[in-house]
Structure formats: C-alpha cells, structure tokens
Design an enzyme around this catalytic site. Structure first.
Site, PDB file in Angstrom:
ATOM      1  N   ARG A 102       4.979 -27.757 -25.881  1.00 24.50           N
ATOM      2  CA  ARG A 102       4.600 -26.867 -24.967  1.00 24.50           C
ATOM      3  C   ARG A 102       5.345 -27.681 -23.702  1.00 24.50           C
ATOM      4  O   ARG A 102       5.356 -28.832 -23.697  1.00 24.50           O
ATOM      5  CB  ARG A 102       2.936 -27.191 -24.534  1.00 24.50           C
ATOM      6  CG  ARG A 102       2.435 -26.913 -23.248  1.00 24.50           C
ATOM      7  CD  ARG A 102       1.035 -26.838 -23.045  1.00 24.50           C
ATOM      8  NE  ARG A 102       0.587 -25.719 -23.614  1.00 24.50           N
ATOM      9  CZ  ARG A 102      -0.795 -25.130 -23.198  1.00 24.50           C
ATOM     10  NH1 ARG A 102      -1.511 -25.773 -22.349  1.00 24.50           N
ATOM     11  NH2 ARG A 102      -1.028 -24.297 -24.001  1.00 24.50           N
ATOM     12  N   HIS A 129       3.448 -17.152 -24.158  1.00 22.37           N
ATOM     13  CA  HIS A 129       2.524 -17.935 -24.836  1.00 22.37           C
ATOM     14  C   HIS A 129       1.992 -17.015 -26.172  1.00 22.37           C
ATOM     15  O   HIS A 129       1.043 -16.799 -26.211  1.00 22.37           O
ATOM     16  CB  HIS A 129       1.259 -18.075 -23.897  1.00 22.37           C
ATOM     17  CG  HIS A 129       0.214 -19.156 -24.247  1.00 22.37           C
ATOM     18  ND1 HIS A 129       0.413 -19.967 -25.426  1.00 22.37           N
ATOM     19  CD2 HIS A 129      -1.103 -19.520 -23.753  1.00 22.37           C
ATOM     20  CE1 HIS A 129      -0.577 -20.619 -25.557  1.00 22.37           C
ATOM     21  NE2 HIS A 129      -1.453 -20.708 -24.301  1.00 22.37           N
ATOM     22  N   GLN A 132      -1.213 -17.613 -27.988  1.00 25.56           N
ATOM     23  CA  GLN A 132      -2.317 -16.954 -27.299  1.00 25.56           C
ATOM     24  C   GLN A 132      -2.770 -15.736 -27.443  1.00 25.56           C
ATOM     25  O   GLN A 132      -3.817 -15.291 -27.840  1.00 25.56           O
ATOM     26  CB  GLN A 132      -2.169 -17.479 -25.600  1.00 25.56           C
ATOM     27  CG  GLN A 132      -3.502 -16.801 -25.038  1.00 25.56           C
ATOM     28  CD  GLN A 132      -4.615 -17.530 -25.104  1.00 25.56           C
ATOM     29  OE1 GLN A 132      -4.716 -19.034 -25.201  1.00 25.56           O
ATOM     30  NE2 GLN A 132      -5.747 -17.065 -25.626  1.00 25.56           N
ATOM     31  N   ASP A 224      -6.123 -13.953 -16.109  1.00 34.21           N
ATOM     32  CA  ASP A 224      -5.609 -15.426 -16.234  1.00 34.21           C
ATOM     33  C   ASP A 224      -5.528 -16.038 -14.947  1.00 34.21           C
ATOM     34  O   ASP A 224      -5.711 -15.366 -13.988  1.00 34.21           O
ATOM     35  CB  ASP A 224      -4.346 -15.459 -16.902  1.00 34.21           C
ATOM     36  CG  ASP A 224      -3.758 -16.939 -17.180  1.00 34.21           C
ATOM     37  OD1 ASP A 224      -4.610 -17.811 -17.294  1.00 34.21           O
ATOM     38  OD2 ASP A 224      -2.567 -17.318 -17.495  1.00 34.21           O
ATOM     39  N   CYS A 264      -7.558 -16.193 -21.420  1.00 30.91           N
ATOM     40  CA  CYS A 264      -7.050 -17.395 -22.443  1.00 30.91           C
ATOM     41  C   CYS A 264      -7.816 -18.841 -22.273  1.00 30.91           C
ATOM     42  O   CYS A 264      -7.701 -19.634 -23.106  1.00 30.91           O
ATOM     43  CB  CYS A 264      -5.566 -17.383 -22.330  1.00 30.91           C
ATOM     44  SG  CYS A 264      -5.032 -17.889 -20.504  1.00 30.91           S
ATOM     45  N   ARG A 292      -7.617 -19.517 -31.855  1.00 26.02           N
ATOM     46  CA  ARG A 292      -6.605 -20.093 -31.562  1.00 26.02           C
ATOM     47  C   ARG A 292      -6.393 -20.902 -32.849  1.00 26.02           C
ATOM     48  O   ARG A 292      -5.236 -21.097 -33.218  1.00 26.02           O
ATOM     49  CB  ARG A 292      -6.438 -21.051 -30.303  1.00 26.02           C
ATOM     50  CG  ARG A 292      -6.628 -20.461 -29.249  1.00 26.02           C
ATOM     51  CD  ARG A 292      -5.281 -19.617 -28.780  1.00 26.02           C
ATOM     52  NE  ARG A 292      -4.112 -20.524 -28.818  1.00 26.02           N
ATOM     53  CZ  ARG A 292      -3.796 -21.425 -27.889  1.00 26.02           C
ATOM     54  NH1 ARG A 292      -4.349 -21.366 -26.736  1.00 26.02           N
ATOM     55  NH2 ARG A 292      -2.838 -22.301 -27.992  1.00 26.02           N
TER      56      ARG A 292
END
Ligand code: CP
Ligand code: NVA
Length: 311
Positions: A102, A129, A132, A224, A264, A292
């Site tokens: 990340r 991402h 996700q 988001d 998310c 996830r």
C-alpha cells in the site's frame, strides 16, 4: 494471473474465478472447513499509508490459509530511508512468497512487479484499489444475486476507489455512472480503458457532474471520502467543492427502492454521506468490509499456491 495490481490487467473470466473462489472460501470458513494451502508461505506487507481493513484482513487471511504475514511499515524498512524499489524487489524475492503493498505512487507497485520474481498485490495506490473493488462486487453479488445488468452509481471524488470500480464493473458487465464535481473527475486514461473493457460484455459507463443523473434508478449507491490519504491539507477546499454531492436520504431516495448503500470505509458521517444513510437499513458496509478477507484469500490462493518463489 501473475500479479493483482489492476483489474484492467485481468480477463473477465479471471475476475469471475476470483469472485467464485472468494464465495467458496467464505462458505467454507463459515462452516469450519480449513485449507492450509499456503502452509510455509510468507506474505510481506509493505505499508507507507495507514490501514485498518487491509492490514487486518490480509494478515488474518494468510494465517487462515496456513501461511504467515510480515507487517513492514515504511519506517521499519530501508525503503523508507531511500533504498531503491529495484533492490527491495530483488531482496524480498529471495525471502518471501508474495508482497502486498500500500503506497502513494502506482509506479512503485509496477516497478516491484517488474524487478521482483514473486507475485505483487496492490493494497491501494493513489491510482487504484483493486482488492476493494473485488470485495465490493462480491458483496453486490451476495445481496443482488447477480452482477450483469445492474447499475452502480458512484457519487464523489474520482479517486483510486472510483477507478477500480470502473474497471471492476466493466469486467462484470455492470453499468456504472460516476458523478464528481468539476476538477475532481476520474483520470481520463482510466475512463478510456474502462470504456474499452466494457465493450466486451456490453455495459455502459456514464461520467457526469450531476449526482441526480448518476443515482437515478441505481441498484448500488457508492461513495468514498472526499479527502483521501495524502490529501489531508486539501480537506477544507474539498468540503466546499463537494457541496451537493453528499448522499443524504433525499438523494439516496432517487436510487431504486431496493438499492444498497456501499462505502469502502473509513467513512466520515456528515460529509460524503449522512449517518442516516450509512447506518440505515440499505447499508451493507460491514458485509463489504468483511468480504475484503474472503476476496483477498482468493487473490492469495490464485497467486501464491505452488512454487511462486524462484529467487
Ligand atoms: N477500505 C480500506 O482499504 O480500508 P483501510 O484503509 O482501513 O485498509
Ligand atoms: N480513497 C481512500 C480510500 C481509503 C481506503 C484513500 O485513498 O484514502
């Protein structure tokens, strides 16, 4: 599939395989069936940004598959003191069986994949991402029974999460409408790629500045944060720019009566959506967070089973 860096790079069959495997692993985990298919394998997890879900789900996921994870924050490894990605990739490839990273620059993830010889998993960059979006569509499928032909509306910042949803919807044959304020739209190259991908299953991609247009008749409503990691100093100006893009009950009411609300996480109540929406009966955000774990177990299983480490 050698890496999981962008959903644009995988075929729609591979995307479906990941979704099916994730659902199978979830069913089995719930019924107490264990698979130690990654016994003896190690996943290095490099984080140069914060995380709750990604860290905990990867670490728990590999443990459930019989392997182990190494949490490496940028402060702990020499990468944070200027060691090159090239040397890091070469060295890590001698020790571990996969790297989840990340970070800020997407190019760093591409470079790790180019110079290393082990699978690389993108745990979020400024651009994408993908883990996700995989978990997101798994969640949609659980709640709606299908993906193809559904409409997802993303209202908010044209960021990493929006980009991966564009790619994922295109691979799944879902329509997607994205509404962002002027100046905060998705990257045009990503939109172009997603439109190209969407031709295969014939789904529609609409990019607009009008949240009402995007949300009307949507099966899935998604938002988001308005200020992603690294944009903290822009928060005040972003709050002004995103006025009118908050998902409140009135805006949410324009989606289909049985629509689901997704985010998310982490979420900021009173900004990108009201508490009534995220804590309301249409919200599936905690199923989404749970998935996830299952989705990433599928990614690790697809990439890391077998002799993945060859120095
Ligand atoms: N959604 C997500 O990636 O959460 P974390 O930042 O907590 O990992
Ligand atoms: N767009 C957000 C997602 C966090 C999971 C960020 O990059 O901070």
């Amino acid at each position: 599939m050698k890496h999981f860096i962008s959903i644009h790079d995988i075929t729609h069959e591979e995307f479906n395989q990941l979704l099916s495997l994730a659902a199978k692993l979830k069913r089995e985990q719930k019924s107490g069936v264990t698979h130690h298919i990654l016994k003896g394998k190690t996943l290095a997890m490099i984080f140069t940004k914060s995380s709750t879900r990604t860290r905990v789900s990867f670490e728990t996921g590999i443990y459930q598959l019989g392997g182990q994870a190494l949490f490496l924050s940028a402060n702990d490894i020499q990468l944070g003191r200027g060691e090159t990605i090239y040397d890091t990739a070469k060295v890590m490839s001698r020790f571990v069986d996969g790297i989840m990273i990340r970070t800020f620059a997407h190019q760093d993830v591409l470079d790790l994949a180019e110079y290393g010889s082990i699978p690389i998993i993108n745990g979020l960059t400024d651009l994408l991402h993908p883990c996700q979006a995989l978990a997101d569509l798994m969640t949609v499928k659980e709640h709606k029974g299908r993906l193809r032909g559904l409409k997802l509306a993303y209202i908010g910042d044209g960021n990493n999460v929006a980009h991966s949803l564009l790619y994922a919807c295109a691979k799944a044959g879902m329509d997607i409408s994205v509404a962002s304020p002027k100046g905060y739209e998705c990257d045009s190259e990503i939109v172009k790629n997603a439109k190209e991908d969407a031709k295969e299953l014939g789904s529609k991609i609409i990019m607009t500045n009008d949240p009402v247009e995007a949300i009307t008749d949507a099966d899935v409503v998604y938002t988001d944060t308005w200020a992603s990691m690294g944009q903290e100093s822009e928060k005040e100006e972003r709050v002004k720019a995103f006025r009118g893009y908050q998902i409140d009950m009135e805006l949410f009411g324009k989606s289909k009566p049985d629509s689901i609300f997704m985010h998310c996480l982490p979420a900021y109540r009173g900004f990108e959506m009201t508490a009534e929406v995220i804590d309301g009966e249409h919200s599936v955000v905690f199923d989404e967070a749970e998935n996830r774990l299952h989705a990433q177990k599928a990614v690790m299983a697809m990439l890391m089973v077998g002799d993945s480490k060859n120095g």
